[in-house]
Scaffold this active site. Structure first.
Site, PDB file in Angstrom:
ATOM      1  N   GLU A 160       0.804  -1.237   0.000  1.00 28.17           N
ATOM      2  CA  GLU A 160       0.000   0.000   0.000  1.00 28.17           C
ATOM      3  C   GLU A 160       0.831   1.279   0.000  1.00 28.17           C
ATOM      4  O   GLU A 160       0.620   2.178   0.823  1.00 28.17           O
ATOM      5  CB  GLU A 160      -0.979  -0.026   1.195  1.00 28.17           C
ATOM      6  CG  GLU A 160      -1.912  -1.216   1.133  1.00 28.17           C
ATOM      7  CD  GLU A 160      -2.805  -1.385   2.354  1.00 28.17           C
ATOM      8  OE1 GLU A 160      -2.791  -0.512   3.241  1.00 28.17           O
ATOM      9  OE2 GLU A 160      -3.507  -2.411   2.426  1.00 28.17           O
ATOM     10  N   GLU A 265      -6.443 -10.511  -1.316  1.00 36.76           N
ATOM     11  CA  GLU A 265      -7.248 -10.248  -0.108  1.00 36.76           C
ATOM     12  C   GLU A 265      -8.722 -10.185  -0.487  1.00 36.76           C
ATOM     13  O   GLU A 265      -9.459  -9.292  -0.065  1.00 36.76           O
ATOM     14  CB  GLU A 265      -6.790  -8.936   0.552  1.00 36.76           C
ATOM     15  CG  GLU A 265      -5.310  -8.922   0.889  1.00 36.76           C
ATOM     16  CD  GLU A 265      -4.848  -7.710   1.687  1.00 36.76           C
ATOM     17  OE1 GLU A 265      -5.697  -6.950   2.182  1.00 36.76           O
ATOM     18  OE2 GLU A 265      -3.626  -7.529   1.821  1.00 36.76           O
TER      19      GLU A 265
HETATM   20  O1  G3I Z   1      -4.033  -7.942  18.781  1.00 36.78           O
HETATM   21  C1  G3I Z   1      -4.680  -6.799  19.345  1.00 36.78           C
HETATM   22  C2  G3I Z   1      -5.239  -7.138  20.682  1.00 36.78           C
HETATM   23  O2  G3I Z   1      -4.186  -7.460  21.561  1.00 36.78           O
HETATM   24  C3  G3I Z   1      -6.049  -5.935  21.191  1.00 36.78           C
HETATM   25  O3  G3I Z   1      -6.653  -6.276  22.398  1.00 36.78           O
HETATM   26  C4  G3I Z   1      -7.111  -5.526  20.187  1.00 36.78           C
HETATM   27  C5  G3I Z   1      -7.878  -4.286  20.613  1.00 36.78           C
HETATM   28  O4  G3I Z   1      -8.407  -3.605  19.499  1.00 36.78           O
HETATM   29  O5  G3I Z   1      -6.489  -5.235  18.972  1.00 36.78           O
HETATM   30  C6  G3I Z   1      -5.791  -6.352  18.428  1.00 36.78           C
HETATM   31  O6  G3I Z   1      -5.206  -5.961  17.238  1.00 36.78           O
HETATM   32  C7  G3I Z   1      -6.064  -5.800  16.124  1.00 36.78           C
HETATM   33  C8  G3I Z   1      -5.563  -6.740  15.037  1.00 36.78           C
HETATM   34  O7  G3I Z   1      -6.292  -6.508  13.852  1.00 36.78           O
HETATM   35  C9  G3I Z   1      -5.694  -8.219  15.419  1.00 36.78           C
HETATM   36  O8  G3I Z   1      -7.024  -8.533  15.616  1.00 36.78           O
HETATM   37  C10 G3I Z   1      -5.988  -4.369  15.671  1.00 36.78           C
HETATM   38  O9  G3I Z   1      -6.607  -3.532  16.626  1.00 36.78           O
HETATM   39  C11 G3I Z   1      -6.704  -4.194  14.340  1.00 36.78           C
HETATM   40  O10 G3I Z   1      -6.487  -2.887  13.841  1.00 36.78           O
HETATM   41  C12 G3I Z   1      -6.133  -5.195  13.359  1.00 36.78           C
HETATM   42  O11 G3I Z   1      -6.827  -5.053  12.140  1.00 36.78           O
HETATM   43  C13 G3I Z   1      -6.223  -5.630  11.015  1.00 36.78           C
HETATM   44  C14 G3I Z   1      -5.864  -4.546  10.015  1.00 36.78           C
HETATM   45  O12 G3I Z   1      -5.341  -5.136   8.831  1.00 36.78           O
HETATM   46  C15 G3I Z   1      -4.788  -3.586  10.555  1.00 36.78           C
HETATM   47  O13 G3I Z   1      -3.581  -4.263  10.703  1.00 36.78           O
HETATM   48  C16 G3I Z   1      -7.206  -6.619  10.399  1.00 36.78           C
HETATM   49  O14 G3I Z   1      -7.384  -7.710  11.305  1.00 36.78           O
HETATM   50  C17 G3I Z   1      -6.649  -7.136   9.072  1.00 36.78           C
HETATM   51  O15 G3I Z   1      -7.659  -7.879   8.416  1.00 36.78           O
HETATM   52  C18 G3I Z   1      -6.282  -5.954   8.184  1.00 36.78           C
HETATM   53  O16 G3I Z   1      -5.689  -6.482   6.994  1.00 36.78           O
HETATM   54  C19 G3I Z   1      -5.327  -5.516   6.032  1.00 36.78           C
HETATM   55  C20 G3I Z   1      -4.078  -6.020   5.350  1.00 36.78           C
HETATM   56  O17 G3I Z   1      -3.074  -6.251   6.302  1.00 36.78           O
HETATM   57  C21 G3I Z   1      -3.601  -5.035   4.287  1.00 36.78           C
HETATM   58  N1  G3I Z   1      -4.662  -4.713   3.355  1.00 36.78           N
HETATM   59  C22 G3I Z   1      -5.929  -4.310   3.927  1.00 36.78           C
HETATM   60  C23 G3I Z   1      -6.412  -5.336   4.940  1.00 36.78           C
HETATM   61  C24 G3I Z   1      -7.760  -4.945   5.513  1.00 36.78           C
HETATM   62  O18 G3I Z   1      -7.629  -3.777   6.261  1.00 36.78           O
END
Ligand code: G3I
Length: 380
Positions: A160, A265
């Site tokens: 990205e 994705e």
């Molecule tokens: O692991 C922590 C946990 O310890 C905490 O208690 C909790 C509280 O919010 O957050 C957890 O982390 C979250 C993580 O996912 C694991 O569940 C983050 O907040 C959350 O922001 C994160 O979201 C991910 C997002 O990327 C940001 O990294 C999504 O699961 C994931 O599907 C999404 O994937 C992205 C790709 O990497 C790149 N392209 C877009 C795609 C969709 O956004």
């Protein structure tokens, strides 16, 4: 396709269609066709997996996943914030489990991701000087890419990096390392991981402006004599806006540069999209209200069949260009595990995948399978 294989494929689809309308079955039961088997020889079929799934703590998922998929991308487990939380501290525990899971089930692993402006460890955002950032950049890529070289099949080296108009996104990397940082990331990855395929990954790069930016980026990497093996079109789409012509044009234009195209994705949102939030800009978030969450008791048949039609059209296109496509990865095992339940509005009930919340195949699944059977019949 040989006559015998065609008969087997048609029989299994016929049986599966009967079973789908009949009684309930165990998730991953032998009666449901397997995506990875149906598309064997066309492209590998991947899925995004979370920590619980990789640790096989969900017994239904543990049976289901290796039956349906022969590739996976850790949804979060290899992002920088987790793998490299402090300057001189790497935390390889989760990534090592990812490798072990892939080996156990003989699934191709796509490492995701080495360089991304998001999900960075907080110490990186505090770095003020260019030299320190350059040091983080080089050490991060070299350490991780070399540790897992040949164990992951591929890396999303840079994720990205582009704006919607095709220009380079303002990020800590662009600001401190300059416009060539993408080329440098691939150069470092090439040195550290000679046995791993190297990809550029982004959303909306099927759209003309952003696609032009991605094409220019790939050409720039190639002109520098640096290896890039593929491009990942993420494929976060909305049911009201599936850009089929753009997707086809992108497959043709990217592959004309000699790189493989991956759909990395894939999901199709069916919920109201007030902000026209196509793509995956995770900085966008809208307040919840009930009108934005209309299908908490199930998806109406009309939408269910529109979703099936969208997936059918997509897979018809994918099969048409299968010689240019390496992998199709779904961003979530089933509707329950999709990030689209929480974006761009938190706490909704979305239905973007081929499998429902109980791992049962949806009409979209059978349409996808039937596209393959239709292709096989046409080729007779
Ligand atoms: O692991 C922590 C946990 O310890 C905490 O208690 C909790 C509280 O919010 O957050 C957890 O982390 C979250 C993580 O996912 C694991 O569940 C983050 O907040 C959350 O922001 C994160 O979201 C991910 C997002 O990327 C940001 O990294 C999504 O699961 C994931 O599907 C999404 O994937 C992205 C790709 O990497 C790149 N392209 C877009 C795609 C969709 O956004």
């Amino acid at each position: 396709m040989k006559k015998y294989s065609l008969i087997v494929l048609l029989l299994s689809i016929g049986l599966a269609c009967c079973v789908s309308t009949g009684g309930r079955k165990m998730p991953g039961s032998g009666k449901t066709p397997s995506l990875k088997d149906v598309f064997k020889g066309d492209f590998v079929i991947g899925v995004a997996l979370n920590r619980t799934q990789i640790e096989e703590r969900d017994s239904a998922a543990a049976v289901f996943i290796p039956r349906q998929f022969n590739a996976f991308t850790p949804e979060n487990g290899m992002k920088a914030a987790l793998l490299h939380p402090q300057w001189d501290t790497y935390n390889f525990a989760e990534a090592d489990k990812i490798i072990a899971y892939g080996r156990k089930h003989r699934m191709q692993i796509n490492g995701h991701t080495l360089i991304w402006h998001s999900q960075l460890p907080s110490f990186v955002l505090r770095i003020k000087d260019k030299d320190s950032l350059r040091r983080f950049f080089a050490e991060h890529i070299s350490t991780i890419a070399s540790r897992y070289d040949g164990q992951v099949y591929s890396w999303d080296v840079v994720n990205e990096a582009l704006n919607e108009d095709g220009t380079l996104r303002r990020s800590v990397f662009r600001e401190k390392l300059g416009e060539d940082y993408v080329v440098e990331a691939f150069r470092l990855a090439q040195l550290a991981a000679p046995n791993t395929r190297l990809y550029y990954n982004d959303y909306n790069i099927e759209r003309p402006w952003k696609r032009a930016g991605a094409l220019a980026l790939i050409k720039k990497i190639q002109a520098a004599g640096v290896r890039i093996d593929g491009v990942g079109i993420q494929g976060h789409w909305h049911i009201n806006n599936l850009p089929l012509e753009d997707i086809e044009q992108s497959i043709l234009e990217f592959s004309s540069l000699g790189v493989k195209v991956m759909f990395t994705e894939l999901d199709i949102s069916v919920l109201p999209d007030p902000a026209h939030a196509n793509g995956a800009d995770i900085s966008r978030n809208l307040a919840f209200n009930a009108a934005l969450n209309p299908y908490t008791n199930g998806l109406p048949d009309s939408l269910q069949s529109r979703l099936a039609g969208s997936y059918e059209e997509l897979f018809r296109l994918f099969l048409k260009h299968k010689d240019k496509i390496g992998r199709i990865t779904f961003w979530g095992v089933n509707d329950r595990y999709s990030w689209l339940n929480n974006w761009p509005v938190r706490g909704r009930t979305n239905y973007p995948m081929l499998f429902d919340r109980q791992f049962d195949p949806k009409p979209a699944f059978y349409k996808v399978i039937a596209v393959k059977a239709g292709n096989a019949v046409r080729k007779q």
